[in-house]
Design a protein around this motif. Sequence first.
Motif, PDB file in Angstrom:
ATOM      1  N   LEU A 283     -40.456  60.788  25.342  1.00 28.73           N
ATOM      2  CA  LEU A 283     -40.881  59.565  26.029  1.00 28.73           C
ATOM      3  C   LEU A 283     -41.701  58.681  25.084  1.00 28.73           C
ATOM      4  N   LEU A 284     -42.683  59.279  24.413  1.00 26.60           N
ATOM      5  CA  LEU A 284     -43.536  58.507  23.495  1.00 26.60           C
ATOM      6  C   LEU A 284     -42.734  57.984  22.309  1.00 26.60           C
ATOM      7  N   GLY A 285     -41.830  58.837  21.779  1.00 28.85           N
ATOM      8  CA  GLY A 285     -41.007  58.400  20.655  1.00 28.85           C
ATOM      9  C   GLY A 285     -40.078  57.256  21.038  1.00 28.85           C
ATOM     10  N   GLY A 286     -39.437  57.366  22.192  1.00 28.12           N
ATOM     11  CA  GLY A 286     -38.550  56.299  22.659  1.00 28.12           C
ATOM     12  C   GLY A 286     -39.307  55.012  22.923  1.00 28.12           C
ATOM     13  N   PHE A 340     -24.816  59.677  20.659  1.00 29.14           N
ATOM     14  CA  PHE A 340     -25.871  59.120  21.499  1.00 29.14           C
ATOM     15  C   PHE A 340     -27.184  59.888  21.349  1.00 29.14           C
ATOM     16  N   THR A 341     -27.087  61.180  21.035  1.00 23.79           N
ATOM     17  CA  THR A 341     -28.300  61.986  20.894  1.00 23.79           C
ATOM     18  C   THR A 341     -29.112  61.579  19.675  1.00 23.79           C
ATOM     19  N   TYR A 342     -28.424  61.153  18.612  1.00 17.29           N
ATOM     20  CA  TYR A 342     -29.133  60.875  17.356  1.00 17.29           C
ATOM     21  C   TYR A 342     -29.227  59.390  17.009  1.00 17.29           C
ATOM     22  N   PHE A 343     -28.486  58.517  17.709  1.00 13.95           N
ATOM     23  CA  PHE A 343     -28.635  57.083  17.462  1.00 13.95           C
ATOM     24  C   PHE A 343     -29.945  56.623  18.104  1.00 13.95           C
ATOM     25  N   PRO A 344     -30.857  55.990  17.328  1.00 14.47           N
ATOM     26  CA  PRO A 344     -32.219  55.720  17.816  1.00 14.47           C
ATOM     27  C   PRO A 344     -32.308  54.983  19.151  1.00 14.47           C
ATOM     28  N   LEU A 345     -31.397  54.031  19.416  1.00 20.01           N
ATOM     29  CA  LEU A 345     -31.505  53.237  20.640  1.00 20.01           C
ATOM     30  C   LEU A 345     -30.948  53.936  21.868  1.00 20.01           C
ATOM     31  N   THR A 346     -30.126  54.966  21.665  1.00 22.30           N
ATOM     32  CA  THR A 346     -29.616  55.738  22.812  1.00 22.30           C
ATOM     33  C   THR A 346     -30.228  57.136  22.860  1.00 22.30           C
ATOM     34  N   ALA A 347     -30.907  57.525  21.795  1.00 19.38           N
ATOM     35  CA  ALA A 347     -31.467  58.880  21.715  1.00 19.38           C
ATOM     36  C   ALA A 347     -32.482  59.192  22.812  1.00 19.38           C
ATOM     37  N   ILE A 367     -35.507  67.498  15.765  1.00 20.08           N
ATOM     38  CA  ILE A 367     -34.895  66.461  14.923  1.00 20.08           C
ATOM     39  C   ILE A 367     -34.989  65.099  15.605  1.00 20.08           C
ATOM     40  N   VAL A 368     -34.656  65.046  16.895  1.00 22.71           N
ATOM     41  CA  VAL A 368     -34.677  63.770  17.617  1.00 22.71           C
ATOM     42  C   VAL A 368     -36.093  63.224  17.728  1.00 22.71           C
ATOM     43  N   ILE A 369     -37.055  64.075  18.039  1.00 27.74           N
ATOM     44  CA  ILE A 369     -38.448  63.621  18.158  1.00 27.74           C
ATOM     45  C   ILE A 369     -38.943  63.069  16.829  1.00 27.74           C
ATOM     46  N   ALA A 370     -38.687  63.817  15.726  1.00 28.69           N
ATOM     47  CA  ALA A 370     -39.100  63.347  14.396  1.00 28.69           C
ATOM     48  C   ALA A 370     -38.432  62.022  14.056  1.00 28.69           C
ATOM     49  N   GLU A 371     -37.144  61.921  14.378  1.00 27.22           N
ATOM     50  CA  GLU A 371     -36.400  60.686  14.091  1.00 27.22           C
ATOM     51  C   GLU A 371     -36.981  59.502  14.850  1.00 27.22           C
ATOM     52  N   LEU A 372     -37.280  59.698  16.140  1.00 24.38           N
ATOM     53  CA  LEU A 372     -37.789  58.597  16.953  1.00 24.38           C
ATOM     54  C   LEU A 372     -39.136  58.101  16.442  1.00 24.38           C
ATOM     55  N   LEU A 378     -41.527  52.905  11.325  1.00 21.96           N
ATOM     56  CA  LEU A 378     -40.955  52.014  10.313  1.00 21.96           C
ATOM     57  C   LEU A 378     -40.637  50.641  10.906  1.00 21.96           C
ATOM     58  N   ILE A 379     -40.096  50.636  12.129  1.00 22.69           N
ATOM     59  CA  ILE A 379     -39.770  49.357  12.772  1.00 22.69           C
ATOM     60  C   ILE A 379     -41.039  48.583  13.099  1.00 22.69           C
ATOM     61  N   LEU A 380     -42.088  49.286  13.525  1.00 20.17           N
ATOM     62  CA  LEU A 380     -43.360  48.607  13.799  1.00 20.17           C
ATOM     63  C   LEU A 380     -43.945  47.999  12.532  1.00 20.17           C
TER      64      LEU A 380
END
Length: 412
Positions: A283-286, A340-347, A367-372, A378-380
């Motif tokens: 939730l926080l990562g997304g 969808f699991t690993y693409f940042p906007l759908t993950a 992996i998904v949490i670290a990625e998010l 980086l986007i911020l």
Amino acid sequence: MALARHNLGTVVSFEFVRTIKKKGFAIATLAIPVILIVVFALVFASNASTKDSAEAQKDARFAFTYSDASGIIMSPGAKVAGGTYTDNPAAAIEAVRNGTNEAYFQYPADPTKEPVKIYGADVGMFENGKYEAVAKQLLEASAEYQVGSPRLTAALTETVKFDAETFKDGKVAAGIGGVIPPLLFLVVFYISMILLSNQMLNSTLEEKENRVTEMILTTLNPTTLITGKIISLFAVGLVQILVFLAPVGLAYLFFRDSLALPDMDLSALVFEPGPMITGALLLLGGFTVFTGVLVAIGAVMPTAKEAGTIFGPLMAMMFIPFYTFSLVISNPEALIVQIFTYFPLTAPVTALLRNGFGTLSPLEAGIVIAELFIVGILILRLAVHLFRYGSIGYGKKLSIAGTFRRNEIAAK
């Protein structure tokens, strides 16, 4: 009156032509249909394998024990299916509980009046269906052999109910009671994004449109400004969620009978630490990723109208994973689900769904949490950089590449 109609037609044609000629309009309009076509194609391809998997459950082979008080089950057929007869139900259930046997079927004296009891090792919500499929197939085959009529057998076995119970680590598996709590994080994610997304987008646009950005940046560092905005938005979101939930909670506690609200058995809910912690981090990562993207869009676009062309497709990315809902539960290894699991906007949505239904492994979750979090941070940082250079770009869209060229020139 004729002049008024003429002016109206002029305004309509001018605004329509000007809007559709914009490159951003074409991209935003075509983006969602193209994405949906690709998604539907991948879902169609994946559904074929899912259907085959569901059919294969009927012919699944695994070792199980069974007891039969009805006398319907034919021993030779049960043996071929992998079954072994037992006259000690308690020992058979204990064997399933401690993992020495995979399943146990208990057929009652009259299956049309009493449910068939099924005990099995928990292997996932979808895979657990193989126990009932095999138990039902064995009952139907045995009944048909004795009755000799497929149609009559189907009519007789149609009313038979199956009561399944699975075990995990020596305990009764949580089942649906363990699915609901982790999925609450998905609900919070959607509520927070629906309530706050427009405010996130306008958090940087408002100052630009009011022409006060330069004055603000003379006293504040851009990083401090953006960080403060995000924290305040998160706090506002929490207040809004609490305000929306308060009437529901009060109505349920004090006016449940008057409002004819259903009586929910909250004791059935199971709050397992692993899925709950994973859900909170997802939730926080997304939230971090979507916040960064929306703030960056606001920093690039000169007006809210221009930003709106990208805002729609971006929000659509939150709902697209629901087109693969059945695959998330039944076939998480499908290509579309993995994308969808690993693409940042759908993950965030896909991973939260898989976490709730128990198809997200600890490694995948990590992996998904670290990625998010990495992508979100980086986007911020990019959003802060863009806001610094786009703060005085009132009339046109900011060139991202141009800001980095300016940065290199300034460094020299």
